[in-house]
Motif scaffolding. Structure first.
Motif, PDB file in Angstrom:
ATOM      1  N   MET A 198      44.605 -25.679  17.082  1.00  0.00           N
ATOM      2  CA  MET A 198      45.503 -25.127  18.096  1.00  0.00           C
ATOM      3  C   MET A 198      46.942 -25.373  17.678  1.00  0.00           C
ATOM      4  N   ASN A 199      47.672 -24.308  17.431  1.00  0.00           N
ATOM      5  CA  ASN A 199      49.065 -24.383  17.017  1.00  0.00           C
ATOM      6  C   ASN A 199      49.975 -23.762  18.076  1.00  0.00           C
ATOM      7  N   SER A 200      51.248 -24.063  17.975  1.00  0.00           N
ATOM      8  CA  SER A 200      52.253 -23.497  18.893  1.00  0.00           C
ATOM      9  C   SER A 200      51.806 -23.649  20.344  1.00  0.00           C
ATOM     10  N   LEU A 201      51.399 -24.848  20.682  1.00  0.00           N
ATOM     11  CA  LEU A 201      50.845 -25.083  22.019  1.00  0.00           C
ATOM     12  C   LEU A 201      51.901 -24.908  23.104  1.00  0.00           C
ATOM     13  N   LYS A 202      51.434 -24.399  24.236  1.00  0.00           N
ATOM     14  CA  LYS A 202      52.292 -24.131  25.388  1.00  0.00           C
ATOM     15  C   LYS A 202      51.795 -24.934  26.590  1.00  0.00           C
ATOM     16  N   PRO A 203      52.650 -25.199  27.558  1.00  0.00           N
ATOM     17  CA  PRO A 203      52.185 -25.921  28.756  1.00  0.00           C
ATOM     18  C   PRO A 203      50.997 -25.245  29.432  1.00  0.00           C
ATOM     19  N   GLU A 204      50.920 -23.930  29.363  1.00  0.00           N
ATOM     20  CA  GLU A 204      49.798 -23.232  29.986  1.00  0.00           C
ATOM     21  C   GLU A 204      48.490 -23.383  29.226  1.00  0.00           C
ATOM     22  N   ASP A 205      48.510 -24.030  28.070  1.00  0.00           N
ATOM     23  CA  ASP A 205      47.282 -24.359  27.356  1.00  0.00           C
ATOM     24  C   ASP A 205      46.654 -25.642  27.878  1.00  0.00           C
ATOM     25  N   THR A 206      47.336 -26.328  28.781  1.00  0.00           N
ATOM     26  CA  THR A 206      46.790 -27.546  29.362  1.00  0.00           C
ATOM     27  C   THR A 206      45.497 -27.242  30.100  1.00  0.00           C
ATOM     28  N   ALA A 207      44.422 -27.940  29.726  1.00  0.00           N
ATOM     29  CA  ALA A 207      43.098 -27.671  30.288  1.00  0.00           C
ATOM     30  C   ALA A 207      42.119 -28.686  29.721  1.00  0.00           C
ATOM     31  N   VAL A 208      40.913 -28.666  30.240  1.00  0.00           N
ATOM     32  CA  VAL A 208      39.791 -29.346  29.606  1.00  0.00           C
ATOM     33  C   VAL A 208      39.106 -28.331  28.693  1.00  0.00           C
ATOM     34  N   TYR A 209      38.905 -28.735  27.451  1.00  0.00           N
ATOM     35  CA  TYR A 209      38.330 -27.851  26.447  1.00  0.00           C
ATOM     36  C   TYR A 209      36.890 -28.249  26.182  1.00  0.00           C
ATOM     37  N   PHE A 210      36.020 -27.243  26.153  1.00  0.00           N
ATOM     38  CA  PHE A 210      34.588 -27.440  25.962  1.00  0.00           C
ATOM     39  C   PHE A 210      34.110 -26.661  24.749  1.00  0.00           C
ATOM     40  N   CYS A 211      33.132 -27.215  24.034  1.00  0.00           N
ATOM     41  CA  CYS A 211      32.410 -26.412  23.060  1.00  0.00           C
ATOM     42  C   CYS A 211      30.978 -26.219  23.558  1.00  0.00           C
ATOM     43  N   ALA A 212      30.352 -25.159  23.066  1.00  0.00           N
ATOM     44  CA  ALA A 212      29.018 -24.798  23.530  1.00  0.00           C
ATOM     45  C   ALA A 212      28.285 -24.075  22.414  1.00  0.00           C
ATOM     46  N   ALA A 213      26.959 -24.135  22.456  1.00  0.00           N
ATOM     47  CA  ALA A 213      26.119 -23.532  21.424  1.00  0.00           C
ATOM     48  C   ALA A 213      25.304 -22.388  21.991  1.00  0.00           C
ATOM     49  N   ALA A 214      25.208 -21.316  21.214  1.00  0.00           N
ATOM     50  CA  ALA A 214      24.439 -20.137  21.601  1.00  0.00           C
ATOM     51  C   ALA A 214      23.725 -19.580  20.377  1.00  0.00           C
ATOM     52  N   ALA A 215      22.761 -18.708  20.625  1.00  0.00           N
ATOM     53  CA  ALA A 215      22.062 -18.067  19.507  1.00  0.00           C
ATOM     54  C   ALA A 215      23.005 -17.148  18.732  1.00  0.00           C
ATOM     55  N   LEU A 216      23.857 -16.435  19.481  1.00  0.00           N
ATOM     56  CA  LEU A 216      24.773 -15.477  18.875  1.00  0.00           C
ATOM     57  C   LEU A 216      26.114 -15.523  19.585  1.00  0.00           C
ATOM     58  N   CYS A 217      27.173 -15.097  18.902  1.00  0.00           N
ATOM     59  CA  CYS A 217      28.446 -14.838  19.580  1.00  0.00           C
ATOM     60  C   CYS A 217      28.331 -13.445  20.188  1.00  0.00           C
ATOM     61  N   GLU A 218      28.477 -13.376  21.506  1.00  0.00           N
ATOM     62  CA  GLU A 218      28.385 -12.077  22.171  1.00  0.00           C
ATOM     63  C   GLU A 218      29.647 -11.846  22.982  1.00  0.00           C
ATOM     64  N   GLY A 219      29.526 -11.819  24.312  1.00  0.00           N
ATOM     65  CA  GLY A 219      30.662 -11.478  25.142  1.00  0.00           C
ATOM     66  C   GLY A 219      31.515 -12.636  25.607  1.00  0.00           C
ATOM     67  N   GLY A 220      31.145 -13.867  25.217  1.00  0.00           N
ATOM     68  CA  GLY A 220      31.925 -15.018  25.644  1.00  0.00           C
ATOM     69  C   GLY A 220      31.637 -15.452  27.066  1.00  0.00           C
ATOM     70  N   ARG A 221      30.515 -15.038  27.608  1.00  0.00           N
ATOM     71  CA  ARG A 221      30.140 -15.447  28.976  1.00  0.00           C
ATOM     72  C   ARG A 221      29.431 -16.792  28.946  1.00  0.00           C
ATOM     73  N   ILE A 222      29.687 -17.587  29.966  1.00  0.00           N
ATOM     74  CA  ILE A 222      29.095 -18.917  30.058  1.00  0.00           C
ATOM     75  C   ILE A 222      27.573 -18.854  29.963  1.00  0.00           C
ATOM     76  N   SER A 223      26.967 -17.852  30.573  1.00  0.00           N
ATOM     77  CA  SER A 223      25.510 -17.731  30.622  1.00  0.00           C
ATOM     78  C   SER A 223      24.883 -17.529  29.242  1.00  0.00           C
TER      79      SER A 223
END
Length: 123
Positions: A83-108
């Protein structure tokens, strides 16, 4: 227990950089696509990027395009979020997750999750 573990979060000044890492516990990472998400209190978890087993990446969020990149090192069983050029609006809790494929980016679409790491961008 199958889960992922995030590390590398912390506090950084605007314009700074952080590199987050995601390592598995109980699963073999090179069998999965790995995505990064973030969440701010009171808002939905937002998909950012995903990297396939073969290393191809997908960007789900225009807000991080050109600033955040995802990479994986299967030999070290680790996925990084640079993560470069970070902004105050990038403040958050960041999570990683595993899936069979990269698809639409939905949590499900994702089967296994980490507990998250806090990133705070503030002067």
């Amino acid at each position: 227990q199958r889960q992922l573990v995030e590390s590398g979060g912390g506090r950084v000044q605007p314009g700074g950089s952080l590199r987050l890492s995601c390592t598995p516990s109980g699963i073999t990472m090179d069998y999965y696509a790995i995505g990064w998400f973030r969440q701010v209190p009171g808002k939905e978890r937002e998909g950012l990027l995903c990297i396939s087993r073969g290393g191809a990446s997908i960007n789900y969020a225009d807000s991080v395009k050109g600033r955040f990149t995802i990479s994986r090192d299967n030999a070290k069983n680790t996925v990084h979020l640079q993560m470069n050029s970070l902004k105050p609006e990038d403040t958050a809790v960041y999570f990683c997750a595993a899936a069979a494929l990269c698809e639409g980016g939905r949590i499900s679409e994702f089967d296994y999750w980490g507990q998250g790491t806090q990133v705070t961008v503030s002067s």
